[in-house]
Structure formats: structure tokens, C-alpha cells
Design an enzyme around this catalytic site. Structure first.
Site, PDB file in Angstrom:
ATOM      1  N   PRO A  22       1.468 -40.251  -1.234  1.00 10.56           N
ATOM      2  CA  PRO A  22       0.489 -40.282  -0.141  1.00 10.56           C
ATOM      3  C   PRO A  22       1.207 -40.275   1.200  1.00 10.56           C
ATOM      4  O   PRO A  22       2.152 -41.041   1.403  1.00 10.56           O
ATOM      5  CB  PRO A  22      -0.241 -41.613  -0.364  1.00 10.56           C
ATOM      6  N   MET A  23       0.770 -39.399   2.107  1.00  8.17           N
ATOM      7  CA  MET A  23       1.377 -39.325   3.435  1.00  8.17           C
ATOM      8  C   MET A  23       0.280 -39.087   4.464  1.00  8.17           C
ATOM      9  O   MET A  23      -0.488 -38.120   4.342  1.00  8.17           O
ATOM     10  CB  MET A  23       2.423 -38.201   3.491  1.00  8.17           C
ATOM     11  N   GLN A  76      -5.932 -43.655  -2.409  1.00  9.96           N
ATOM     12  CA  GLN A  76      -5.186 -44.832  -1.972  1.00  9.96           C
ATOM     13  C   GLN A  76      -5.929 -45.588  -0.884  1.00  9.96           C
ATOM     14  O   GLN A  76      -6.329 -45.012   0.134  1.00  9.96           O
ATOM     15  CB  GLN A  76      -3.793 -44.465  -1.461  1.00  9.96           C
ATOM     16  N   CYS A 105       3.310 -49.228   3.379  1.00 13.95           N
ATOM     17  CA  CYS A 105       3.342 -48.509   4.650  1.00 13.95           C
ATOM     18  C   CYS A 105       4.074 -49.327   5.716  1.00 13.95           C
ATOM     19  O   CYS A 105       3.710 -50.468   5.980  1.00 13.95           O
ATOM     20  CB  CYS A 105       1.928 -48.188   5.118  1.00 13.95           C
ATOM     21  N   LYS A 144       1.234 -48.947  -4.810  1.00 13.83           N
ATOM     22  CA  LYS A 144       2.440 -48.321  -4.254  1.00 13.83           C
ATOM     23  C   LYS A 144       3.070 -49.314  -3.295  1.00 13.83           C
ATOM     24  O   LYS A 144       2.391 -49.842  -2.401  1.00 13.83           O
ATOM     25  CB  LYS A 144       2.136 -47.010  -3.534  1.00 13.83           C
ATOM     26  N   GLY A 204      11.752 -42.158  -3.325  1.00 13.64           N
ATOM     27  CA  GLY A 204      12.778 -42.384  -2.320  1.00 13.64           C
ATOM     28  C   GLY A 204      13.966 -41.465  -2.484  1.00 13.64           C
ATOM     29  O   GLY A 204      14.646 -41.494  -3.517  1.00 13.64           O
ATOM     30  N   ARG A 226       8.565 -36.868   1.556  1.00 13.32           N
ATOM     31  CA  ARG A 226       8.989 -36.089   2.722  1.00 13.32           C
ATOM     32  C   ARG A 226       9.561 -34.716   2.354  1.00 13.32           C
ATOM     33  O   ARG A 226       9.403 -33.758   3.105  1.00 13.32           O
ATOM     34  CB  ARG A 226      10.016 -36.892   3.533  1.00 13.32           C
TER      35      ARG A 226
END
Length: 322
Positions: A22-23, A76, A105, A144, A204, A226
Site C-alpha cells: 500500500p502506498m 488497508q 506509516c 502491516k 523492504g 517503491r
């Protein structure tokens, strides 16, 4: 190899081992569908604010739109008030396959409200939130998180999360204090996996197919964040590498432009066309190519959607002349 297996989260079957993280402002419906088409087995929405959801905020409700093509999907949530969780779940349960809660976050505006990674300092609060989610949801519940707030106490936290009924956990292998600096500690993910029974999704520093293959030695699935921004095709490259170590070359500009136009078609289909968002996606898709700075400046100067589409199509034809 890895992709001959499936993963189960509760009663939801995930085909493959690749997950889109999720971003905020990135994992909108069109982008999620692109990543699903490229091989992501599970995709997450952006973070959905509990408070805004129960207030019937229109923009927040729009963030909850999903399509059949992207399923299974995890919606989310974030917040800190367990008393509004039931009402929030009622609003999303029909479209969600999995309900995830954010404990990772690091954004200052989220942490200052006591949400996101701020909750990592409050294990008892985490227990109550997970309990409440599980009590009121008929769908699998996941979390998360990061390794901890300012130190790694992930094993302790995940044991609490598991004991209170969560079906899986995704771990970004940095603490809150690290932000996105330093190196993700994959050994910490391995340690958690060895101590709990629920599926563990590792996150990560997964930037290449080789990274994904290595991290899968430590956990049940790999979450890509990312590295997928501007490059949804990373899932396809990872999928092929995990299958037989086939190396797919990085996409060339024509493939990147085709992907952007595919993104536009999806945005149009779901009534999500927005010039600013399209410019952002176009700039991201045009990164890591020759003359990318010049191209991004041009994209940023464009004043309407039609002009942007014309420019991108012409760029595909004329790129070698730049």
C-alpha cells in the site's frame, strides 16, 4: 520454484508470492490493476482513514472502489479508535477480500495523530485493535507494520498480533526511527517467521528479482513497494526469475509509454481521470531513461489531459530523435 505454490491468508488463496505494498497516492485502482496484470498475486489499497470513512467522506469512499480484475484485494485501514472499527468494516466488507490495519506509516501527520507507526509504542492498544477487527470482520484480518518504533521488538509485537486473531502480518524490516534510511533487516523478518505460525510477508529493499528470491528464503511472500512505482513490470520480471531464473530485460521507453497509456485507459474506465495524477504517473514511468529530466519537465508543463496523451504518443515515435 517459489511460484509453483500458493499462499493462504485465512480462507483467501493468493496465487504466487508477490504482493503490491500500500502506498499513499500511488496504489489507486488503475495502478493496482496494472500490477495485477503484471503478476502481483495480492494488491493493497492506499491507507483508508477510519474517521473519514465513518463520516462518509466522498474522497475516502472513492478510494475504496475496487474492480473484479484486481481481486483478491486487501483494503488497508488506519486510525486509533477501536470504537469506530465496526462501522468502518461495514462500509468495506462487501468489496474487501482481506482487511489490513496499518501499524507502519512513518508520515509525520499520521504519527502525530497517534496512528500508523505511533501505535508500535502501545502493544496493549494493538491487541485491542486487532481483537476488534477480528470480532467484527467476516474477512481475514492482517497487519502491516515495522520492526518497532525505535528498536526491534517485532517478535513481541507479532506474537500479540497473532494471539489476538490476525491471519497474517506484513513486516517492513526497518523501525519507525529509521524511516527509509539504512538497510532493511531481513534477518529480523526471518526471526519473526521462526517464532509465529501465521504467514509472514517480507517488505523492504526489494528492488530486483534476485532480492525477491533471497527474501523468500526467510518468509512466505514478498511485498514490493517503491520499486514498483513507475515500474509495475517488476512483478513480471520477478515472476519469471522465480520460475526458472529467466532474466527479463528492463523495459524500454516504448513499453513504458504503452504502460502509461494502459493506465490512462483504466483511469478513464473507472472515472478516475485527473491531470495532476496522470502527470505524476507519466513522470514516474519516464524515470531511468535517457533525457528523463527533460521529458519530466515537459510533462509537468502540460495543461490538459488531451495534450498529455498527444505528447506521450509522439514521444514513443520521436524518442530516438531527442
Amino acid at each position: 520454484m517459489f511460484l509453483t505454490k500458493v499462499m493462504k491468508i485465512g480462507n483467501v488463496t493468493i496465487n504466487g508470492k508477490l504482493v503490491l505494498a500500500p502506498m499513499a497516492a500511488i496504489t489507486t485502482l488503475p495502478f493496482r490493476v496494472l500490477c495485477k496484470r503484471q503478476g502481483a498475486g495480492l494488491v493493497y489499497t492506499e491507507m483508508i482513514n477510519l474517521n473519514a470513512l465513518v463520516r462518509n467522506n466522498k474522497a475516502t469512499e472513492k478510494m475504496c472502489l475496487v474492480s473484479k480484475e484486481e481481486k483478491p484485494i486487501s483494503i488497508q485501514l488506519f486510525g486509533s479508535r477501536e470504537e469506530i472499527i465496526k462501522k468502518s468494516i461495514e462500509k468495506i466488507e462487501d468489496v474487501a477480500d482481506i482487511i489490513d490495519f496499518n501499524l507502519g506509516c512513518p508520515a509525520s501527520q499520521i504519527v502525530s495523530q497517534g496512528s500508523g507507526a505511533a501505535l508500535l509504542k502501545r502493544p496493549q492498544k494493538i491487541a485491542k485493535i486487532v481483537q476488534t477487527l477480528v470480532k467484527h470482520s467476516s474477512k481475514p484480518v492482517t497487519v502491516k507494520m515495522r520492526l518497532g518504533y525505535d528498536k526491534n521488538n517485532a517478535v513481541e509485537l507479532v506474537k500479540i498480533i497473532e494471539a489476538n486473531g490476525a491471519d497474517a502480518v506484513a513486516i517492513h524490516a526497518r523501525t519507525f526511527k529509521q524511516g527509509y534510511t539504512g538497510k532493511a533487516d531481513w534477518n529480523a523478518i526471518k526471526e519473526v517467521k521462526e517464532k509465529v505460525n501465521i504467514p509472514v510477508i517480507g517488505n523492504g529493499d526489494v528492488r530486483t528479482p534476485q532480492h525477491a528470491q533471497k527474501l523468500l528464503e526467510f518468509c512466505d511472500a514478498v511485498m514490493v513497494g517503491r520499486a514498483a512505482v513507475g515500474d509495475p513490470m517488476i512483478f513480471n520480471r520477478i515472476e519469471h526469475y522465480l520460475k526458472d531464473e529467466t532474466i527479463i530485460p528492463l523495459p524500454k521507453i516504448d513499453s513504458k509509454i504503452d504502460l502509461f497509456l494502459e493506465y490512462y485507459d483504466l483511469a478513464k474506465k473507472y472515472d478516475l481521470v485527473n491531470l495532476h495524477t496522470l502527470q505524476q504517473r507519466a513522470q514516474e514511468f519516464m524515470s531511468n531513461i535517457r533525457n528523463s529530466s527533460k521529458i519530466r519537465l515537459k510533462i509537468n508543463s502540460i495543461k490538459n489531459v488531451e495534450e498529455l496523451l498527444i505528447y506521450m504518443k509522439e514521444l514513443k515515435k520521436d524518442y530516438l530523435l531527442l
